[in-house]
Design a protein around this motif. Structure first.
Motif, mmCIF file in Angstrom:
data_model
loop_
_atom_site.group_PDB
_atom_site.id
_atom_site.type_symbol
_atom_site.label_atom_id
_atom_site.label_comp_id
_atom_site.label_asym_id
_atom_site.label_seq_id
_atom_site.Cartn_x
_atom_site.Cartn_y
_atom_site.Cartn_z
ATOM 1 N N GLU A 122 35.780 49.679 40.989
ATOM 2 C CA GLU A 122 37.198 49.398 41.215
ATOM 3 C C GLU A 122 37.530 49.592 42.688
ATOM 4 O O GLU A 122 37.074 50.559 43.315
ATOM 5 N N TYR A 130 44.996 46.488 42.826
ATOM 6 C CA TYR A 130 43.601 46.860 42.571
ATOM 7 C C TYR A 130 42.854 45.709 41.918
ATOM 8 O O TYR A 130 43.439 44.767 41.365
ATOM 9 N N ARG A 132 39.180 45.477 39.366
ATOM 10 C CA ARG A 132 38.131 46.218 38.669
ATOM 11 C C ARG A 132 37.174 45.233 38.012
ATOM 12 O O ARG A 132 37.606 44.270 37.359
#
Length: 313
Positions: A122, A130, A132
């Motif tokens: 991540e 973000y 991941r």
């Protein structure tokens, strides 16, 4: 359909086998992993999903999930990179586990269990966005130990024992690639934010894609380890391509009980998150719409409780 799956997987394997690309990717990933493991901050997470925790005598569909996650995070220049691994087990049963296998209605959820381990990366940016990426590898069917786990847990709690695991879906080794991204975060107030999310899974156990929105209010944190005390609401719509807990493993045959999935699924999650110092707790009630095409919505929709405990020394 299976031929298309084989062609796609073969193409992916051929691309990954290009010597230069594969060597460069693995070398860079290995160096980055070693750097984060050596200097990063370690976290431990334990997740519990269970419908009986709501104290409503419900015990069916997605009835239990257990996960342990160990990760290391290194913050560098406002970007936090995390590498982690996890192990887990998920259990699925019909709406009434007290019924013998022969009396379970054909449109009800099959007995199924998924036991897996996985690895993920991540990257979380300073603005709270973000990305991941990860992979899970495991086993669907009797090899996942669903009957053993549920039977012993129910004996411990003096609850009715499941009667139909003899007709669970058959064994199949599973590989699932998964990804999630939050490309933007809106902050109309310092104590309130909105984050759109997009996710997908691809494999012979789960293939689906979803889009949703997370709203948080209270003392907010941009990283999971930051101090926080807030309420949140997460809503998601998911398009389902394949679900082996309903349809049996993609490559297995002669499963004793399978059903057709609904192609659209709605999920709502409302909870509270608290983090102080090394410790964190999250509690949420999750509402999942009916997953089964031929089952009435009034029967197939379910609620369950999710608890998460974290420790970051």
């Amino acid at each position: 359909m299976r031929d298309s799956f084989f062609r796609l997987m073969t193409a992916c394997l051929l691309l990954s086998a290009v010597p230069g690309a594969r060597a460069g990717l693995l070398s860079g990933l290995g160096d980055d992993y070693a750097r984060v493991q050596a200097a990063g901050r370690v976290s431990h997470l334990f997740d519990i999903d269970n419908d009986t925790l709501l104290l409503n005598d419900s015990d069916g569909f997605y009835t239990s999930g257990l996960r342990y996650t160990r990760s290391a995070t290194l913050d560098s220049g406002g970007t936090a990179t995390t590498y982690g691994w996890r192990i887990g087990q998920e259990q699925y049963t019909p709406s009434d586990i007290k019924l013998p296998a022969a009396l379970v209605r054909p449109s009800d959820h099959p007995y199924a269990a998924w036991l897996y381990g996985g690895f993920f990366k991540e990257v979380r940016r300073a603005d709270g966005t973000y990305t991941r990426l990860g992979i899970d590898i495991g086993c669907l069917g009797p090899c996942a130990g669903g009957e053993w786990t549920q039977t012993r847990f129910h004996r411990l709690l003096n609850q009715p024992l499941p009667q139909g695991w003899s007709r669970q879906v058959r064994n199949e080794v599973g590989v699932v690639l998964h990804a999630e991204t939050a490309p933007v975060r809106w902050t109309p107030h310092p104590s309130f934010d909105l984050t759109p999310i997009f996710n997908a899974r691809f494999g012979n156990i789960f293939t689906d894609a979803g889009a949703g929105l997370v709203a948080r209010a209270g003392q907010l944190n941009l990283s999971p380890a930051g101090s926080a005390l807030h309420a949140y609401l997460r809503t998601e719509v998911r398009a389902v391509g394949y679900n082996a807990t309903l349809q049996g493993g993609y490559f297995s045959k002669n499963n004793p009980h399978t059903v057709a999935p609904k192609r659209l699924l709605g999920i709502a999650e409302a909870g509270i998150a608290w983090t102080r110092g090394a410790f964190g707790v999250k509690a949420a009630v999750i509402r999942r719409s009916n997953e089964i095409k031929d089952l009435p919505n009034s029967i197939g929709a379910q609620n369950y409780l999710q608890l998460q405990f974290s420790y970051t020394p």
